[in-house]
Design an enzyme around this catalytic site. Structure first.
Site, PDB file in Angstrom:
ATOM      1  N   ASP A  62     -57.674 -97.042 -17.235  1.00 32.47           N
ATOM      2  CA  ASP A  62     -58.025 -96.887 -18.655  1.00 32.47           C
ATOM      3  C   ASP A  62     -57.377 -95.650 -19.281  1.00 32.47           C
ATOM      4  OD1 ASP A  62     -59.663 -97.687 -20.952  1.00 32.47           O
ATOM      5  OD2 ASP A  62     -60.831 -95.876 -20.549  1.00 32.47           O
ATOM      6  N   GLU A  74     -64.320 -86.607 -21.524  1.00 37.13           N
ATOM      7  CA  GLU A  74     -65.140 -87.256 -22.546  1.00 37.13           C
ATOM      8  C   GLU A  74     -66.608 -87.061 -22.215  1.00 37.13           C
ATOM      9  OE1 GLU A  74     -63.386 -91.064 -24.296  1.00 37.13           O
ATOM     10  OE2 GLU A  74     -62.831 -91.180 -22.190  1.00 37.13           O
ATOM     11  N   LYS A  77     -50.909 -89.337 -31.843  1.00 43.54           N
ATOM     12  CA  LYS A  77     -51.678 -88.156 -32.246  1.00 43.54           C
ATOM     13  C   LYS A  77     -50.710 -87.048 -32.654  1.00 43.54           C
ATOM     14  CE  LYS A  77     -55.546 -89.071 -29.102  1.00 43.54           C
ATOM     15  NZ  LYS A  77     -56.790 -89.169 -29.849  1.00 43.54           N
ATOM     16  N   ASP A 108     -49.674 -97.024 -27.254  1.00 45.01           N
ATOM     17  CA  ASP A 108     -50.499 -96.060 -26.541  1.00 45.01           C
ATOM     18  C   ASP A 108     -50.894 -95.064 -27.621  1.00 45.01           C
ATOM     19  OD1 ASP A 108     -51.383 -93.688 -25.290  1.00 45.01           O
ATOM     20  OD2 ASP A 108     -50.396 -94.285 -23.438  1.00 45.01           O
ATOM     21  N   HIS A 109     -52.133 -95.140 -28.082  1.00 40.91           N
ATOM     22  CA  HIS A 109     -52.459 -94.404 -29.317  1.00 40.91           C
ATOM     23  C   HIS A 109     -52.336 -92.889 -29.138  1.00 40.91           C
ATOM     24  CE1 HIS A 109     -56.538 -93.945 -27.625  1.00 40.91           C
ATOM     25  NE2 HIS A 109     -56.737 -92.992 -28.510  1.00 40.91           N
ATOM     26  N   HIS A 113     -52.478 -92.924 -21.099  1.00 38.83           N
ATOM     27  CA  HIS A 113     -52.531 -91.711 -21.916  1.00 38.83           C
ATOM     28  C   HIS A 113     -52.112 -90.448 -21.153  1.00 38.83           C
ATOM     29  CE1 HIS A 113     -54.477 -94.466 -24.516  1.00 38.83           C
ATOM     30  NE2 HIS A 113     -55.718 -94.298 -24.109  1.00 38.83           N
TER      31      HIS A 113
HETATM   32  C1  BG6 Z   1     -59.016 -95.539 -24.944  1.00 40.84           C
HETATM   33  C2  BG6 Z   1     -59.853 -95.780 -23.727  1.00 40.84           C
HETATM   34  O1  BG6 Z   1     -57.696 -95.992 -24.742  1.00 40.84           O
HETATM   35  O2  BG6 Z   1     -58.978 -94.130 -25.196  1.00 40.84           O
HETATM   36  C3  BG6 Z   1     -61.262 -95.241 -23.930  1.00 40.84           C
HETATM   37  O3  BG6 Z   1     -59.902 -97.178 -23.477  1.00 40.84           O
HETATM   38  C4  BG6 Z   1     -61.204 -93.782 -24.313  1.00 40.84           C
HETATM   39  O4  BG6 Z   1     -62.044 -95.412 -22.763  1.00 40.84           O
HETATM   40  C5  BG6 Z   1     -60.247 -93.576 -25.475  1.00 40.84           C
HETATM   41  O5  BG6 Z   1     -62.511 -93.386 -24.670  1.00 40.84           O
HETATM   42  C6  BG6 Z   1     -60.043 -92.109 -25.747  1.00 40.84           C
HETATM   43  O6  BG6 Z   1     -59.319 -91.982 -26.928  1.00 40.84           O
HETATM   44  P1  BG6 Z   1     -59.471 -90.680 -27.836  1.00 40.84           P
HETATM   45  O7  BG6 Z   1     -58.467 -90.869 -28.902  1.00 40.84           O
HETATM   46  O8  BG6 Z   1     -60.894 -90.670 -28.313  1.00 40.84           O
HETATM   47  O9  BG6 Z   1     -59.193 -89.535 -26.928  1.00 40.84           O
END
Ligand code: BG6
Length: 516
Positions: free
Chosen positions: A261, A241, A207, A202-203, A266
């Site tokens: 998503d 976003e 962060k 989960d990126h 997240h």
């Molecule tokens: C991704 C989603 O996991 O995270 C995208 O699939 C989203 O839809 C993105 O835009 C947002 O990541 P960040 O790091 O730009 O906030």
């Protein structure tokens, strides 16, 4: 000093990601090597880690994908996505990096492709000293996760023994489409891999600003005593976003939606970090135990509760910063009658001792007025008001805002006396900005996460119990929305803060949705 360490010493990234340990020699196999994630995030992250001296000298990258490319074609494509005209030394460092890159063209379900991969990796062990250690990164569409893991197992590419060389597998999101599919995927994966070999990414957890939540809470003594139902009025977590369906994502997104998503992973992970108990140490087990407990304290809602606690929306045409943008249903890859959610807001309370009764407001959306991810902790007002106040509604409510991105930092709002003879107060702020407090920019999330998996540290990855607990919360919402009598999805114009009905979620509380 070797050439590599000389480059590392002079590179600012070295300061950005200080590490005592360098991973063991290894091969890194990227499934989905021709895809967007590999080119935009994974290879740039590996390249920067290498430049900063965080990768072992004995390291190879093998792309695995369907397109019929040669090693050289793969290298050329990667070079295009990495080349930075401002980086004067790029050609030189690329010349060192490129020979570590290889390619294997195969379908994901073709056993002969995996036999070829095994031979290739064995050979690389000989030529590049990678010692049999293997990281497999699944940057592919989710329908291939089980297939690839099974094929890796059948080809003898996964070691069962925890002595000797290691094999680890990173699985991208989404991990499942609902609870049943997540359980099935976990079953498939566990037939081949031990839990400690599985890294569910989960990126957001990678962060820097997200990791700083624990630093702020547990590296200071002044916040934690106030961090519970007695002093916190509400918590608001926003991931807004501006973008719509950029980069041809409409097709994927239309099968997913904002709840799956963004919220399921997240935003719930951010919630975990804000709400968890102090771990006994920062080891992977201790931290992941505490994160999982937060998810286990989420309620399982009935359809009626879903209606009262969740608002979903979909953007129609509008304008963002003066520019006209199309509605969601007019985006490429999106069904003309789609009812996919591009916005979700919800209000939830945790069933635990620390947070009983405190509302957590979560919201995320595409095509909102600006890109901003933040966590706002609103503290309770003082019990009595001794001062004259201009804005009665907010008088004395302290607010701590953690800015995850952009303008990374944190601010604390409090009341100060306006100079003069009257007893009037005004809200003022103390502000911390990464950009000014630290000399180097925060490293990319993928750099940190890749380095961790190479070091065998899973703390910033999601464990099976957490994934399942998150789906247990999300599943009843999905089911309620799918019911024939479910209320229709609400429209909101692109460039606005979502459907007005989201305001009903804050009714009866001291909180309003923040306009960022
Ligand atoms: C991704 C989603 O996991 O995270 C995208 O699939 C989203 O839809 C993105 O835009 C947002 O990541 P960040 O790091 O730009 O906030």
């Amino acid at each position: 000093m070797s050439d590599l360490s000389a480059i590392a010493e002079s590179n600012p990234l070295r300061q950005a990601l200080p590490r005592a340990k360098v991973p063991e020699p290894c091969s890194i196999v990227l499934f989905g090597a021709t895809g967007d994630l590999t080119h935009r995030k994974l290879v740039p992250a590996l390249y920067h880690l290498d430049q900063a001296g965080h990768l072992p000298g004995e390291c190879a990258i093998v792309g695995f994908a369907r397109r019929d490319w040669s090693d050289q074609q793969f290298r050329d494509e990667l070079k295009k996505s990495l080349a930075n005209p401002k980086d004067g030394g790029f050609e030189e460092s690329w010349t060192e990096f490129a020979p570590k890159i290889f390619y294997n063209a195969s379908n994901f379900d073709d056993p002969s492709g995996y036999r070829k991969l095994k031979e290739q990796l064995d050979k690389i062990d000989g030529t590049h000293g990678t010692r049999g250690n293997r990281l497999f990164y699944l940057a592919v569409s989710p329908e291939y996760f089980s297939v690839i893991v099974e094929q890796l197992g059948q080809a003898g590419l996964i070691y069962k023994d925890d002595e000797g060389p290691w094999s680890r597998v990173v699985i991208e999101k989404p991990f499942g489409h609902d609870l049943a599919s997540a359980l099935e995927l976990n079953r498939d994966v566990s037939r081949v891999l031990r839990e400690d070999q599985v890294y569910r990414i989960d990126h957001y957890l990678g962060k820097e600003t997200v990791q700083n939540i624990l630093a702020l809470r547990f590296g200071n003594s002044m916040f934690e005593p106030l961090w519970d139902r007695r002093y916190v009025e509400s918590v608001q977590i926003t991931a807004a976003e501006e973008l719509g369906m950029a980069g041809g994502r409409g097709g994927y997104y239309d099968t997913s939606g904002a709840l799956r998503d963004m919220i399921q992973n997240h935003l719930l992970q951010l919630l975990c970090l804000v709400a968890m108990e102090p771990p006994v140490d920062l080891g992977a087990d201790a931290v992941r135990n505490e994160r999982a407990k937060v998810l286990q304290a989420l309620p399982i809602w009935t359809a009626e509760e879903v209606e009262n606690h969740v608002v979903r929306g979909q953007y129609v045409a509008g304008s963002i910063q003066g520019k006209e943008v199309p509605g969601y249903r007019d985006e490429k890859g999106v069904a003309a009658e789609s009812s996919t959610d591009t916005y979700v807001a919800l209000r939830v309370t945790l069933n635990n001792w620390r947070w009983a009764g405190v509302p957590f407001f979560l919201r995320t959306g595409k095509r909102l007025p600006k890109r901003a991810t933040e966590i706002a902790i609103q503290f309770k007002k003082p019990p009595t008001n001794l001062f004259e106040v201009d804005n009665e509604a907010n008088a004395g409510a302290n607010l701590l805002v953690l800015r995850i991105q952009p303008n990374e930092g944190a601010s604390l709002a409090f009341q100060a006396k306006i100079p003069g003879s009257r007893r009037r107060l005004q809200e003022v702020r103390m502000d911390f900005r990464y950009g000014t407090a630290f000399a180097s920019p925060p490293p990319e999330a993928y750099e940190r996460l890749l380095l961790d998996v190479l070091l065998g540290d899973p703390s910033l990855y999601t464990r099976t119990d957490a994934v399942e607990a998150a789906w247990k919360f999300v599943d009843p919402i999905l089911k309620a929305w799918d019911a024939p009598d479910a209320p229709k999805i609400l429209d909101y114009a692109a460039g606005t803060w979502g459907p007005e009905a989201a305001d009903k979620l804050t009714e009866g509380t001291e909180t309003e949705w923040r306009r960022l």
